[in-house]
Design a protein around this motif. Structure first.
Motif, PDB file in Angstrom:
ATOM      1  N   TRP A  60      -7.782   9.744   5.200  1.00  0.00           N
ATOM      2  CA  TRP A  60      -6.981  10.088   4.001  1.00  0.00           C
ATOM      3  C   TRP A  60      -6.253   8.851   3.472  1.00  0.00           C
ATOM      4  O   TRP A  60      -6.233   8.599   2.260  1.00  0.00           O
TER       5      TRP A  60
ATOM      6  N   ASN B 231      -8.676   6.380   1.865  1.00  0.00           N
ATOM      7  CA  ASN B 231      -9.239   6.901   0.611  1.00  0.00           C
ATOM      8  C   ASN B 231      -8.236   6.904  -0.539  1.00  0.00           C
ATOM      9  O   ASN B 231      -8.624   7.107  -1.696  1.00  0.00           O
ATOM     10  N   ASN B 232      -6.964   6.676  -0.239  1.00  0.00           N
ATOM     11  CA  ASN B 232      -5.931   6.793  -1.291  1.00  0.00           C
ATOM     12  C   ASN B 232      -5.133   5.520  -1.561  1.00  0.00           C
ATOM     13  O   ASN B 232      -4.208   5.550  -2.370  1.00  0.00           O
ATOM     14  N   ILE B 233      -5.489   4.412  -0.922  1.00  0.00           N
ATOM     15  CA  ILE B 233      -4.696   3.189  -1.133  1.00  0.00           C
ATOM     16  C   ILE B 233      -5.453   2.091  -1.893  1.00  0.00           C
ATOM     17  O   ILE B 233      -5.008   0.954  -1.959  1.00  0.00           O
ATOM     18  N   ASN B 234      -6.624   2.400  -2.412  1.00  0.00           N
ATOM     19  CA  ASN B 234      -7.412   1.433  -3.203  1.00  0.00           C
ATOM     20  C   ASN B 234      -7.828   0.200  -2.393  1.00  0.00           C
ATOM     21  O   ASN B 234      -7.814  -0.920  -2.912  1.00  0.00           O
TER      22      ASN B 234
ATOM     23  N   TYR C  98       0.835  -1.206   0.000  1.00  0.00           N
ATOM     24  CA  TYR C  98       0.000   0.000   0.000  1.00  0.00           C
ATOM     25  C   TYR C  98       0.872   1.259   0.000  1.00  0.00           C
ATOM     26  O   TYR C  98       0.502   2.286  -0.590  1.00  0.00           O
TER      27      TYR C  98
ATOM     28  N   LEU D 182       1.878  10.390  -3.916  1.00  0.00           N
ATOM     29  CA  LEU D 182       1.316  10.811  -2.636  1.00  0.00           C
ATOM     30  C   LEU D 182       2.220  10.433  -1.465  1.00  0.00           C
ATOM     31  O   LEU D 182       1.817  10.528  -0.309  1.00  0.00           O
TER      32      LEU D 182
ATOM     33  N   ILE E 287       0.947  15.382   1.664  1.00  0.00           N
ATOM     34  CA  ILE E 287      -0.426  15.874   1.842  1.00  0.00           C
ATOM     35  C   ILE E 287      -0.461  17.399   1.731  1.00  0.00           C
ATOM     36  O   ILE E 287      -0.712  17.941   0.664  1.00  0.00           O
TER      37      ILE E 287
ATOM     38  N   LEU F 218       0.934   4.485  -2.790  1.00  0.00           N
ATOM     39  CA  LEU F 218       0.978   5.921  -2.520  1.00  0.00           C
ATOM     40  C   LEU F 218       2.141   6.601  -3.246  1.00  0.00           C
ATOM     41  O   LEU F 218       1.997   7.715  -3.765  1.00  0.00           O
TER      42      LEU F 218
ATOM     43  N   LYS G 227       1.308   6.940  -6.844  1.00  0.00           N
ATOM     44  CA  LYS G 227       0.303   7.988  -7.044  1.00  0.00           C
ATOM     45  C   LYS G 227       0.886   9.381  -6.771  1.00  0.00           C
ATOM     46  O   LYS G 227       0.172  10.381  -6.795  1.00  0.00           O
TER      47      LYS G 227
END
Length: 544
Positions: free
Chosen positions: A240, A243-246, A107, A116, A174, A111, A114
């Motif tokens: 957060w 919501n961002n790690i699928n 995971y 992130l 972030i 990120l 992405k």
């Protein structure tokens, strides 16, 4: 569903089930194995396990073992033992965050891909400086805009152990200008060259608690991730990350007020410091607010669970009175504790008009309101012991104590009158000479008033004992509010007295808790051995 817990979390779960948001409720108790559980954990255990039971759901026991530097197997073993002692059963096998290390690592890669997350080469002091304060915004790390390719390469090098501890770390990308400091590029992974209790030396990098916790919850499909208000600010990061790690299932965090108890500290870090400074003897010292300490002191699972139930669950921080905790244990012990007589500070009584060789047997109830606990025999003789505090050399009006030429009743036996005292060379009373009224066995004389009742033990029915009496570790109401909390340590938190206990107490091996009449509730200390000349009793709580 039998008795309902009418708090805000209960209402949320009830609403979720009504809306068919979940088919089954799943909670979890996720301790970090870096110390023993304390009373604050007991509140969380009660809430999570009790809710899952009420709603016919499941509660996982999961160890959030992400810091091998501070975690130990002995803590895991103790936590398991204490949860079982409290009477709770978890869902299936025990879970560990370390079970998910590979998934969590993947995971982290998502990120990075992405854009992130990035590998920062600032050190700890620099990261703190760049992060800013509550009144000043943070500023971007010079490594924040590295390419995805470079970040992947650096992260894999971290994993393989190419860097020193503290040299680099993985941070979320972030917002360094966020009003929430936790959202200013928090650390997700750090290097730690410590042997892990389960994964051994496979990993050189470990995910932070914040990165691990939400992912572990979601992997286990925890519907209601219940934590204390100190994690309220972490909630925005919790969401957060998910919501961002699928990840398919996204757990939801709910916060309640942590337990604050008068004269007590409930922080593993601060409790460790008490041990380190040798203010207490260890995690299970009877003065400690740990479950092990409370257990050794004589608290029962029922009393702890009843305390947790009655203090309730709210979002309002408040300071619980220690007298309420004591009330819960008194209420439980009063119904089932065998009554015995113990003299904590003995002084010898000689009954001058009692036959020298006569030992009288007296049958008494083990519990005045519970005849099912049966009877026992006590012995009356010429030589007995009373507590020194029950004698006053000067006659005091309306006193319920023994004094010269004054009568007093001995519990379960006769009325006696003090006629003479004998002192040692220091002027301390060594012996008291008395007479007894043989017509007053378990009854008062007809023509005169007896002012009080005191407890006693016959010299022929004694065994030496040591009594440990406890007071709170701190002498101020709220030590948690003080930065220098050690300044307020109560130096008289333990008082040791040496006296006598009824011999017959040791005939019943299955009894754990006792009420020593007029003294309080006591328990045999678990560290007693057959080799000890004196048996140690810990005072659980006074009678009022």
């Amino acid at each position: 569903m039998k008795k309902k817990i009418k708090n805000f979390i209960f209402k949320i779960i009830k609403s979720d089930l009504k809306k068919k948001k979940y088919k089954i409720i799943r909670t979890r108790f996720p301790p970090e194995p870096n110390g023993y559980l304390h009373l604050g954990h007991a509140k969380s255990i009660f809430l999570n396990f009790h809710i899952s039971k009420l709603f016919k759901g499941k509660c996982n026991l999961r160890f959030d073992d992400t810091n091998p530097e501070k975690e130990k197997k002995k803590y895991i073993k103790n936590i398991i033992k204490e949860i079982k002692w409290l009477g709770y059963k978890w869902n299936k096998k025990i879970k560990y965050a370390s079970n998910y290390f590979k998934k969590i690592y993947n995971y982290a890669l998502i990120l990075i891909k992405k854009n992130l997350a990035y590998v920062d080469q600032l050190n700890k002091k620099e990261i703190k400086k760049y992060r800013g304060t509550l009144t000043t915004v943070g500023k971007n790390s010079p490594y924040r805009n590295q390419s995805i390719k470079k970040n992947l390469w650096l992260f894999k090098k971290m994993k393989k152990g190419y860097f020193k501890e503290g040299e680099v770390c993985l941070r979320a990308k972030i917002n360094m200008h966020s009003s929430q400091i936790i959202m200013r590029d928090p650390v997700l992974y750090r290097i730690k060259f410590f042997k892990h209790h389960r994964t051994k030396n496979i990993w050189n990098i470990y995910p932070t608690y914040d990165f691990t916790h939400c992912i572990s919850d979601s992997i286990e499909k925890i519907t209601h991730s219940i934590c204390t208000l100190e994690f309220l600010d972490n909630k925005i990061l919790y969401n957060w990350i998910l919501n961002n790690i699928n990840i398919k299932f996204k757990s939801t965090q709910y916060e309640f007020s942590k337990l604050n108890l008068e004269y007590t500290i409930l922080s593993k870090r601060k409790l460790k410091n008490l041990i380190k400074k040798k203010i207490v003897d260890g995690w299970d010292d009877p003065r400690m607010p740990t479950i092990s300490g409370l257990k050794r002191r004589g608290y029962t699972p029922k009393s702890i669970k009843n305390f947790c139930k009655k203090i309730g669950v709210t979002k309002q921080n408040n300071l619980i009175k220690i007298s309420f905790l004591e009330h819960c244990i008194r209420k439980d012990l009063n119904k089932k504790s065998f009554r015995y007589m113990a003299v904590l500070n003995p002084i010898k009584i000689i009954i001058t008009n009692y036959p020298d060789n006569l030992i009288e047997k007296i049958k008494i109830l083990n519990h005045p309101q519970n005849k099912k606990l049966g009877k026992r025999t006590i012995y009356f003789s010429k030589y007995i012991y009373i507590d020194r505090s029950d004698f006053k050399n000067n006659k005091i009006k309306n006193s319920r104590k023994l004094s010269i030429h004054k009568e007093i009743r001995l519990r379960h036996s006769y009325v006696i009158k003090a006629i003479k005292i004998k002192k040692n060379y220091l002027g301390k009373i060594k012996k008291i000479y008395c007479t007894y009224d043989k017509k007053t066995l378990n009854k008062n004389p007809k023509n005169r008033k007896v002012s009080g009742v005191i407890h006693w033990i016959s010299k022929n029915n004694t065994k030496k004992a040591e009594f440990h009496l406890f007071s709170p570790i701190f002498n101020i109401t709220n030590p948690e509010s003080q930065k220098n909390y050690l300044k307020y340590v109560n130096k008289k938190s333990i008082i040791i007295k040496k006296g006598f206990i009824e011999k017959s107490l040791f005939k019943k091996k299955n009894i754990k808790n006792y009420q020593f009449e007029r003294e309080g509730y006591f328990i045999l200390d678990k560290k007693n051995t057959d080799n000890k000349k004196i048996t140690v009793f810990n005072q659980t709580v006074s009678l009022k």
